[in-house]
Design an enzyme around this catalytic site. Sequence first.
Site, PDB file in Angstrom:
ATOM      1  N   GLY A 115      -0.691  -8.966  -5.145  1.00  0.00           N
ATOM      2  CA  GLY A 115      -0.516  -7.629  -5.865  1.00  0.00           C
ATOM      3  C   GLY A 115       1.093  -7.635  -6.314  1.00  0.00           C
ATOM      4  N   ASP A 140      -5.952  -1.352  -5.271  1.00  0.00           N
ATOM      5  CA  ASP A 140      -5.339  -0.224  -6.048  1.00  0.00           C
ATOM      6  C   ASP A 140      -5.475  -0.296  -7.526  1.00  0.00           C
ATOM      7  OD1 ASP A 140      -4.612   0.196  -3.412  1.00  0.00           O
ATOM      8  OD2 ASP A 140      -2.636  -0.702  -3.619  1.00  0.00           O
ATOM      9  N   ARG A 184      -2.296   3.736  -2.978  1.00  0.00           N
ATOM     10  CA  ARG A 184      -0.764   3.924  -3.290  1.00  0.00           C
ATOM     11  C   ARG A 184      -0.472   5.163  -4.414  1.00  0.00           C
ATOM     12  NH1 ARG A 184       1.902   1.467  -0.070  1.00  0.00           N
ATOM     13  NH2 ARG A 184       3.592   2.590  -1.130  1.00  0.00           N
ATOM     14  N   GLU A 235      -4.430   8.984  -1.279  1.00  0.00           N
ATOM     15  CA  GLU A 235      -3.153   8.968  -0.256  1.00  0.00           C
ATOM     16  C   GLU A 235      -1.902   9.290  -0.912  1.00  0.00           C
ATOM     17  OE1 GLU A 235      -2.944   5.083   1.295  1.00  0.00           O
ATOM     18  OE2 GLU A 235      -2.443   4.340  -0.369  1.00  0.00           O
ATOM     19  N   ARG A 288     -11.135  -2.065   1.985  1.00  0.00           N
ATOM     20  CA  ARG A 288     -10.685  -3.463   1.953  1.00  0.00           C
ATOM     21  C   ARG A 288     -11.337  -4.246   2.557  1.00  0.00           C
ATOM     22  NH1 ARG A 288      -4.483  -3.001   2.751  1.00  0.00           N
ATOM     23  NH2 ARG A 288      -4.825  -4.725   4.064  1.00  0.00           N
TER      24      ARG A 288
HETATM   25  O1  F6P Z   1      -2.251  -2.188  -1.613  1.00  0.00           O
HETATM   26  C1  F6P Z   1      -3.195  -1.995  -0.820  1.00  0.00           C
HETATM   27  C2  F6P Z   1      -3.242  -0.961   0.167  1.00  0.00           C
HETATM   28  O2  F6P Z   1      -4.555  -1.130   0.830  1.00  0.00           O
HETATM   29  C3  F6P Z   1      -2.934   0.383  -0.424  1.00  0.00           C
HETATM   30  O3  F6P Z   1      -3.915   0.975  -0.880  1.00  0.00           O
HETATM   31  C4  F6P Z   1      -2.480   0.862   0.948  1.00  0.00           C
HETATM   32  O4  F6P Z   1      -1.647   2.014   0.745  1.00  0.00           O
HETATM   33  C5  F6P Z   1      -1.931  -0.220   1.866  1.00  0.00           C
HETATM   34  O5  F6P Z   1      -2.386  -1.312   1.139  1.00  0.00           O
HETATM   35  C6  F6P Z   1      -2.036  -0.335   3.236  1.00  0.00           C
HETATM   36  O6  F6P Z   1      -1.459  -1.336   3.734  1.00  0.00           O
HETATM   37  P1  F6P Z   1      -1.354  -1.937   5.232  1.00  0.00           P
HETATM   38  O7  F6P Z   1      -2.676  -2.784   5.170  1.00  0.00           O
HETATM   39  O8  F6P Z   1      -0.234  -2.524   5.696  1.00  0.00           O
HETATM   40  O9  F6P Z   1      -1.863  -0.632   6.183  1.00  0.00           O
END
Ligand code: F6P
Length: 361
Positions: A115, A140, A184, A235, A288
């Site tokens: 990303g 995202d 994000r 979020e 995810r």
């Molecule tokens: O950028 C992808 C993402 O899933 C965002 O949507 C989210 O805010 C962040 O990564 C979460 O990060 P982590 O996996 O470090 O909790």
Amino acid sequence: MKKIVITTGGGDAPGLNAVIYAVVHSCYRRGWEVYGSRESYRGFLDTDEMIRLTLKMVEEIYSIGGTILGSTSRGNPFATPVENLAGEVQLVDFSDKIMRNFTRMGFDCHIAIGGDGSLEIAHRFAGKGMPIIGVPKTIDNDLEATDRTFGFDTAVSTATDALDKLHSTAKSHNRVMVVEVMGRDSGWIALYSGISGGADIILIPEIPFDIEKVCEKIADNELHEKHYSIVVVAEGALAKDGEVFCKDNSEPGRDDPLLGGIGEWVADEIRCRTNKDTRSLVLGHLQRGGSPTTFDRLLALRFGAAAVRLVEEGVFGQMVALESSNMKAVPLEDAIKSRKKVNLNSDKVLTARDIGICLGD
Ligand code: F6P
């Protein structure tokens, strides 16, 4: 004969394995060798973590979520957190060592799948002379230079599925359900899943919301004998005059703060102001996980194959991108310039308004 290395960096996204599959197969057809560096750049620092990727190793992985190489959100090689003998965490720059090992290992090109954070790192390595091609990944969908990133479609589909399920329980109990989704600072996941999943209210970072308007929509539903409401909150959404909700921001080596908490705040406000039975949930990393949708699989496979074609043409320092329905190459420098936000005049926003969804304004 060329020797290619792949990394997967940052938060994982469904479709990473499909890119790896396409790169390995496209290289095999050209008689090239492919290696994978585990957990982003670790393979450049520890040879046990650099693995040769064979056709056998990638068999059928195009349909599997996650990444066979592993990933990390704290793997910035220019500032890696390392604990010293005194137990203090210091940020160490490993980039020169990685450059030396890239050359010593005999690689011709690095395909970096990531990303905005990972592509920024890729751009810095390109500046140091590493032949590098970027592949845009993130659920995202916030990279300006490509119409779509892979992973987004799967995340939207998971969120929509969750909203479908929440309708029945919300209706049975005459409740307000507030669902916080990822994304994000961009509202893509919230907007797409909210429209498709029958949300009454969608709150996105691009439109700071008025909680009174949110409560008015819930009251309006009651007037029309709809005694339950579904609220989707990104979020990164924020109230007018409010701030983005962040979690503990102390993880060393992490560039972006972890977001979260707005869903619960919205639920509390709705409960106090309307007296409605209200619950909140955070979909979190469910978005995810799982197998990539057909759209994401195909996009990821196309990105992987297009990246190898660029290597063949000797075009480096670029990111593969989707434009209309075609593959193109964009300079990494341009690809990381800005994050893609929801266009408030787009037909998706107009559709939401037309079908009666409240956007909090
Ligand atoms: O950028 C992808 C993402 O899933 C965002 O949507 C989210 O805010 C962040 O990564 C979460 O990060 P982590 O996996 O470090 O909790």
